[in-house]
Design an enzyme around this catalytic site. Structure first.
Site, PDB file in Angstrom:
ATOM      1  N   ASP A   1      -8.590   2.962  -3.561  1.00 45.19           N
ATOM      2  CA  ASP A   1      -8.078   3.542  -2.314  1.00 45.19           C
ATOM      3  C   ASP A   1      -8.098   5.060  -2.320  1.00 45.19           C
ATOM      4  O   ASP A   1      -7.834   5.708  -3.330  1.00 45.19           O
ATOM      5  CB  ASP A   1      -6.660   3.070  -2.023  1.00 45.19           C
ATOM      6  CG  ASP A   1      -6.208   3.569  -0.660  1.00 45.19           C
ATOM      7  OD1 ASP A   1      -6.916   3.307   0.314  1.00 45.19           O
ATOM      8  OD2 ASP A   1      -5.178   4.259  -0.586  1.00 45.19           O
TER       9      ASP A   1
ATOM     10  N   ASN B   1      -5.917   9.163   7.115  1.00 44.04           N
ATOM     11  CA  ASN B   1      -7.208   8.522   6.943  1.00 44.04           C
ATOM     12  C   ASN B   1      -7.014   7.042   6.652  1.00 44.04           C
ATOM     13  O   ASN B   1      -6.411   6.713   5.652  1.00 44.04           O
ATOM     14  CB  ASN B   1      -7.970   9.185   5.795  1.00 44.04           C
ATOM     15  CG  ASN B   1      -9.422   8.754   5.767  1.00 44.04           C
ATOM     16  OD1 ASN B   1      -9.883   8.065   6.670  1.00 44.04           O
ATOM     17  ND2 ASN B   1     -10.137   9.140   4.725  1.00 44.04           N
TER      18      ASN B   1
ATOM     19  N   ASN C   1      -4.717   6.061  -7.364  1.00 43.89           N
ATOM     20  CA  ASN C   1      -5.312   7.412  -7.315  1.00 43.89           C
ATOM     21  C   ASN C   1      -4.351   8.484  -7.799  1.00 43.89           C
ATOM     22  O   ASN C   1      -4.054   9.458  -7.113  1.00 43.89           O
ATOM     23  CB  ASN C   1      -5.844   7.732  -5.912  1.00 43.89           C
ATOM     24  CG  ASN C   1      -4.782   7.665  -4.840  1.00 43.89           C
ATOM     25  OD1 ASN C   1      -3.744   7.030  -5.020  1.00 43.89           O
ATOM     26  ND2 ASN C   1      -5.011   8.321  -3.716  1.00 43.89           N
TER      27      ASN C   1
ATOM     28  N   HIS D   1     -10.730   0.526   0.718  1.00 45.20           N
ATOM     29  CA  HIS D   1     -10.549   1.581   1.705  1.00 45.20           C
ATOM     30  C   HIS D   1     -11.889   1.620   2.457  1.00 45.20           C
ATOM     31  O   HIS D   1     -12.870   2.167   1.963  1.00 45.20           O
ATOM     32  CB  HIS D   1     -10.249   2.879   0.945  1.00 45.20           C
ATOM     33  CG  HIS D   1     -10.287   4.127   1.760  1.00 45.20           C
ATOM     34  ND1 HIS D   1      -9.167   4.906   1.945  1.00 45.20           N
ATOM     35  CD2 HIS D   1     -11.288   4.745   2.412  1.00 45.20           C
ATOM     36  CE1 HIS D   1      -9.499   5.956   2.694  1.00 45.20           C
ATOM     37  NE2 HIS D   1     -10.778   5.887   2.984  1.00 45.20           N
TER      38      HIS D   1
ATOM     39  N   HIS E   1       0.837  -1.207   0.000  1.00 47.39           N
ATOM     40  CA  HIS E   1       0.000   0.000   0.000  1.00 47.39           C
ATOM     41  C   HIS E   1       0.872   1.259   0.000  1.00 47.39           C
ATOM     42  O   HIS E   1       1.356   1.695   1.040  1.00 47.39           O
ATOM     43  CB  HIS E   1      -0.886  -0.016   1.247  1.00 47.39           C
ATOM     44  CG  HIS E   1      -1.981   1.009   1.236  1.00 47.39           C
ATOM     45  ND1 HIS E   1      -3.217   0.773   1.788  1.00 47.39           N
ATOM     46  CD2 HIS E   1      -2.033   2.266   0.737  1.00 47.39           C
ATOM     47  CE1 HIS E   1      -3.978   1.839   1.628  1.00 47.39           C
ATOM     48  NE2 HIS E   1      -3.280   2.766   0.994  1.00 47.39           N
TER      49      HIS E   1
ATOM     50  N   HIS F   1       1.567   5.224  -2.208  1.00 51.91           N
ATOM     51  CA  HIS F   1       1.145   6.205  -3.217  1.00 51.91           C
ATOM     52  C   HIS F   1       2.409   6.827  -3.809  1.00 51.91           C
ATOM     53  O   HIS F   1       3.142   7.515  -3.102  1.00 51.91           O
ATOM     54  CB  HIS F   1       0.267   7.284  -2.573  1.00 51.91           C
ATOM     55  CG  HIS F   1      -0.978   6.727  -1.938  1.00 51.91           C
ATOM     56  ND1 HIS F   1      -2.143   6.518  -2.632  1.00 51.91           N
ATOM     57  CD2 HIS F   1      -1.217   6.295  -0.673  1.00 51.91           C
ATOM     58  CE1 HIS F   1      -3.058   5.981  -1.830  1.00 51.91           C
ATOM     59  NE2 HIS F   1      -2.515   5.840  -0.631  1.00 51.91           N
TER      60      HIS F   1
ATOM     61  N   ARG G   1       2.311   8.725  -6.576  1.00 49.48           N
ATOM     62  CA  ARG G   1       1.845  10.047  -7.062  1.00 49.48           C
ATOM     63  C   ARG G   1       2.042  10.334  -8.545  1.00 49.48           C
ATOM     64  O   ARG G   1       1.516  11.323  -9.044  1.00 49.48           O
ATOM     65  CB  ARG G   1       2.498  11.188  -6.250  1.00 49.48           C
ATOM     66  CG  ARG G   1       2.241  11.132  -4.752  1.00 49.48           C
ATOM     67  CD  ARG G   1       0.781  11.198  -4.402  1.00 49.48           C
ATOM     68  NE  ARG G   1       0.557  11.401  -2.967  1.00 49.48           N
ATOM     69  CZ  ARG G   1      -0.538  11.029  -2.336  1.00 49.48           C
ATOM     70  NH1 ARG G   1      -1.518  10.433  -2.993  1.00 49.48           N
ATOM     71  NH2 ARG G   1      -0.669  11.258  -1.046  1.00 49.48           N
TER      72      ARG G   1
ATOM     73  N   ASP H   1       1.155   2.710   3.652  1.00 51.75           N
ATOM     74  CA  ASP H   1       0.276   3.801   3.200  1.00 51.75           C
ATOM     75  C   ASP H   1       1.094   5.081   2.998  1.00 51.75           C
ATOM     76  O   ASP H   1       0.643   6.185   3.338  1.00 51.75           O
ATOM     77  CB  ASP H   1      -0.890   4.040   4.175  1.00 51.75           C
ATOM     78  CG  ASP H   1      -1.998   4.891   3.547  1.00 51.75           C
ATOM     79  OD1 ASP H   1      -1.892   5.238   2.354  1.00 51.75           O
ATOM     80  OD2 ASP H   1      -2.969   5.224   4.260  1.00 51.75           O
TER      81      ASP H   1
ATOM     82  N   HIS I   1       2.799  14.425   0.642  1.00 55.01           N
ATOM     83  CA  HIS I   1       2.148  15.701   0.293  1.00 55.01           C
ATOM     84  C   HIS I   1       3.173  16.814   0.407  1.00 55.01           C
ATOM     85  O   HIS I   1       4.101  16.736   1.209  1.00 55.01           O
ATOM     86  CB  HIS I   1       0.987  16.000   1.250  1.00 55.01           C
ATOM     87  CG  HIS I   1      -0.186  15.087   1.084  1.00 55.01           C
ATOM     88  ND1 HIS I   1      -0.978  15.075  -0.047  1.00 55.01           N
ATOM     89  CD2 HIS I   1      -0.700  14.139   1.900  1.00 55.01           C
ATOM     90  CE1 HIS I   1      -1.926  14.164   0.085  1.00 55.01           C
ATOM     91  NE2 HIS I   1      -1.779  13.570   1.252  1.00 55.01           N
TER      92      HIS I   1
HETATM   93 ZN   LIG Z   1      -6.957   4.459   1.953  1.00 57.31          ZN
END
Ligand SMILES: [Zn+2]
Length: 428
Positions: free
Chosen positions: A156, A282, A98, A183, A64, A66, A68, A309, A313
């Site tokens: 997700d 989250n 995502n 999610h 899991h 990201h 980006r 996760d 950012h």
């Molecule tokens: Zn999530």
């Protein structure tokens, strides 16, 4: 090219644990065991890596993350994300869809795979979207995503709110034996919440997200997994209720696996008291009782794996007021010491902790990774479980700095990371 890693303690969860060495030839594991002097030929050039005092383990597998790219390269790129991954010991990374555009079609999947190859750091396994644009309405071309190399499907960042859409997604995924990663969040219950609903949110006057927002979706998804027979993987579980539901489902024989993130067994919602947006994620940080239940779930095997996760950012985003800042923290480079803390606490043995980061996640997604078995890619980490260091975000390889662990004194360091027989990270 032949490499011999010797002098360390080799831990290949469930397969080998003891002093020994690892022999690598042409990027693959050739042998593990006590002595390889017989299996190396005099004529071949041999590189020896001294692992004295270190643990030699399979490279970590993150289910899991990201990365980006495409679309949010100002937060992270596949190159910076995978550099951060290998600095944290992760040699295989599953990346969530995502991005912009969303990874709901073959072109995006192929782009991610080619960028990962160019970067030459960790192996990247894309996760395809469940629905087109992750909008929760119309199923993505799941067969195409599978054919292009996606290893699971997930929306997700967003739950699939429509139960019928989720049912159909599971039926399709089952045909390809793809895990469905949800999610778990009921958006009606979480509403505009920005942190855990409880004493702290009341004191701070912030809208909260109740545990039930997670629990009801976990319960629904378990029911759908039972109905369809599909493989369900529960992402970033955070509540005592989710642990209990997952434990019951496993006892009933439902095909479910679950992951937890290091922040959810390390911090409580107390960390949000200073309105530090680096404590905003989250699902949100929960209470001490939830943390205890999560640790029990880790210990008794209800929770299979530890995933990061990793959610980078940019500083200007996290500097917004707490309720306006985006959710998420970077995770690759702090995951190992936070996991190893569970060994000190007696929640897991060292071998079990390594298992949660290697063979268990590989098994959950059916990846041929997370082991030092002969013939596998030589993806290996050298770890110093007792090395103490201070978390300094300025030294992160990630493009982003959003962590609540800045300045923490932690124990356990990744010293060297090898992918396909090549050293891709070395602690300096
Ligand atoms: Zn999530």
């Amino acid at each position: 090219m032949t490499i011999l890693i010797q002098g360390g303690t080799v831990i290949d969860p469930g397969r080998y644990h003891g002093r020994g060495s690892v022999l690598i030839r042409d990027g693959k594991i050739q042998a593990i065991g006590e002595d390889h002097s017989d299996s190396t030929q005099d004529s071949e050039p041999l590189t020896v890596i001294d692992a004295t005092g270190l643990v030699v383990a399979p490279g970590f597998v993150d289910l899991h993350a990201h990365l980006r790219e495409p679309g949010f390269e100002y937060k992270e790129t596949i190159a910076t994300g995978t550099a951060s991954a290998v600095a944290g010991g992760f040699t295989s990374v599953c990346c969530m869809p995502n991005t912009s555009p969303v990874n709901d079609n073959q072109a995006v999947t192929e782009f991610i795979l080619s960028r990962a190859k160019q970067a030459g750091k960790a192996h990247v396994f894309p996760i395809g979207a469940i629905t087109k644009g992750s909008e929760g309405l119309e199923l993505a071309e799941i067969g195409d995503l599978f054919a292009a190399g996606c290893v699971a499907i997930s929306d997700d960042g967003r739950p699939v709110m429509n139960s019928q859409v989720m049912r159909r997604a599971m039926e399709y995924a089952k045909a390809f034996d793809l895990p469905v990663v949800d999610h778990c969040e009921c958006l009606h219950l979480s509403d505009s919440g920005c942190m855990n609903e409880g004493l702290v949110s009341t004191e701070l006057g912030m809208p909260g997200i109740p545990n039930a927002a997670e629990d009801v979706m976990v319960a629904r998804n378990l029911a759908l997994a039972e109905l369809t027979g599909a493989r369900l993987h529960i992402a970033h579980l955070s509540t005592a209720g989710s642990v209990r539901l997952t434990r019951q489902a496993k006892a009933q024989g439902i095909a479910v696996t679950a992951e937890v993130c290091p922040h959810h067994f390390t911090l409580t919602d107390d960390a949000t008291r200073g309105f530090d947006a680096n404590a905003k994620m989250n699902p949100p940080l929960r209470t001490a009782a939830d943390v205890e239940a999560v640790k029990e779930g880790i210990s008794d095997g209800t929770i299979d794996t530890i995933a990061t996760d990793h959610a980078p950012h940019a500083p200007q985003e996290k500097q917004l007021e707490f309720d306006k800042a985006p959710f998420g923290i970077v995770g690759f480079e702090t995951a190992f010491p936070l996991t190893i803390a569970l060994v000190e606490e007696g929640v897991l043995s060292l071998e079990q902790a390594i298992e949660k980061l290697t063979s268990a996640p590989a098994k959950a997604f059916g990846l041929k990774k997370g082991t030092l078995a002969v013939g596998q890619d030589a993806d290996i980490v050298l770890l110093d479980p007792s090395c103490q260091w201070e978390v300094d975000p300025d030294r992160f390889y990630s493009k982003s700095r959003n962590t609540p662990f800045a300045g923490w004194r932690v124990k356990g360091k990744v010293m060297k990371t090898i992918v396909g027989g090549a050293v891709v990270y070395e602690c300096t």
